[in-house]
Motif scaffolding. Sequence first.
Motif, PDB file in Angstrom:
ATOM      1  N   GLY A  82     -24.781  24.937 -18.054  1.00 31.05           N
ATOM      2  CA  GLY A  82     -24.071  25.693 -19.066  1.00 31.05           C
ATOM      3  C   GLY A  82     -23.421  26.949 -18.535  1.00 31.05           C
ATOM      4  O   GLY A  82     -24.100  27.876 -18.153  1.00 31.05           O
ATOM      5  N   SER A  83     -22.131  26.935 -18.453  1.00 29.83           N
ATOM      6  CA  SER A  83     -21.289  28.088 -18.162  1.00 29.83           C
ATOM      7  C   SER A  83     -19.895  27.560 -17.891  1.00 29.83           C
ATOM      8  O   SER A  83     -19.699  26.362 -17.689  1.00 29.83           O
ATOM      9  CB  SER A  83     -21.786  28.901 -16.965  1.00 29.83           C
ATOM     10  N   PHE A  84     -18.928  28.432 -17.922  1.00 31.45           N
ATOM     11  CA  PHE A  84     -17.569  27.980 -17.661  1.00 31.45           C
ATOM     12  C   PHE A  84     -17.433  27.456 -16.239  1.00 31.45           C
ATOM     13  O   PHE A  84     -16.671  26.543 -15.964  1.00 31.45           O
ATOM     14  CB  PHE A  84     -16.569  29.108 -17.915  1.00 31.45           C
ATOM     15  N   LYS A  85     -18.212  28.015 -15.312  1.00 28.31           N
ATOM     16  CA  LYS A  85     -18.148  27.584 -13.920  1.00 28.31           C
ATOM     17  C   LYS A  85     -18.603  26.143 -13.741  1.00 28.31           C
ATOM     18  O   LYS A  85     -18.271  25.508 -12.755  1.00 28.31           O
ATOM     19  CB  LYS A  85     -19.011  28.494 -13.051  1.00 28.31           C
ATOM     20  N   THR A  86     -19.375  25.611 -14.675  1.00 27.10           N
ATOM     21  CA  THR A  86     -19.910  24.261 -14.518  1.00 27.10           C
ATOM     22  C   THR A  86     -19.042  23.189 -15.174  1.00 27.10           C
ATOM     23  O   THR A  86     -19.407  22.025 -15.182  1.00 27.10           O
ATOM     24  CB  THR A  86     -21.322  24.186 -15.111  1.00 27.10           C
ATOM     25  N   TYR A  87     -17.895  23.546 -15.709  1.00 27.04           N
ATOM     26  CA  TYR A  87     -17.054  22.581 -16.409  1.00 27.04           C
ATOM     27  C   TYR A  87     -16.681  21.397 -15.514  1.00 27.04           C
ATOM     28  O   TYR A  87     -16.747  20.254 -15.926  1.00 27.04           O
ATOM     29  CB  TYR A  87     -15.798  23.271 -16.933  1.00 27.04           C
ATOM     30  N   GLY A  88     -16.301  21.660 -14.285  1.00 28.17           N
ATOM     31  CA  GLY A  88     -15.938  20.584 -13.359  1.00 28.17           C
ATOM     32  C   GLY A  88     -17.116  19.704 -13.009  1.00 28.17           C
ATOM     33  O   GLY A  88     -16.990  18.482 -12.924  1.00 28.17           O
TER      34      GLY A  88
END
Length: 50
Positions: free
Chosen positions: A30-36
Amino acid sequence: MQLNDVDATDLTARVQVKLAYADVNYLELGSFKTYGVTAILERYMAEDFH
């Protein structure tokens, strides 16, 4: 599976965690960095990670 967390302000500061795929029972990201990463996991696993 290898997870890397990189500090955007200091690219030399990197935390690395290695896990055997067979040892993973549950994984939540969970975080924007983990979208990929989430997109990759959904391609190879039969779960919805959203």
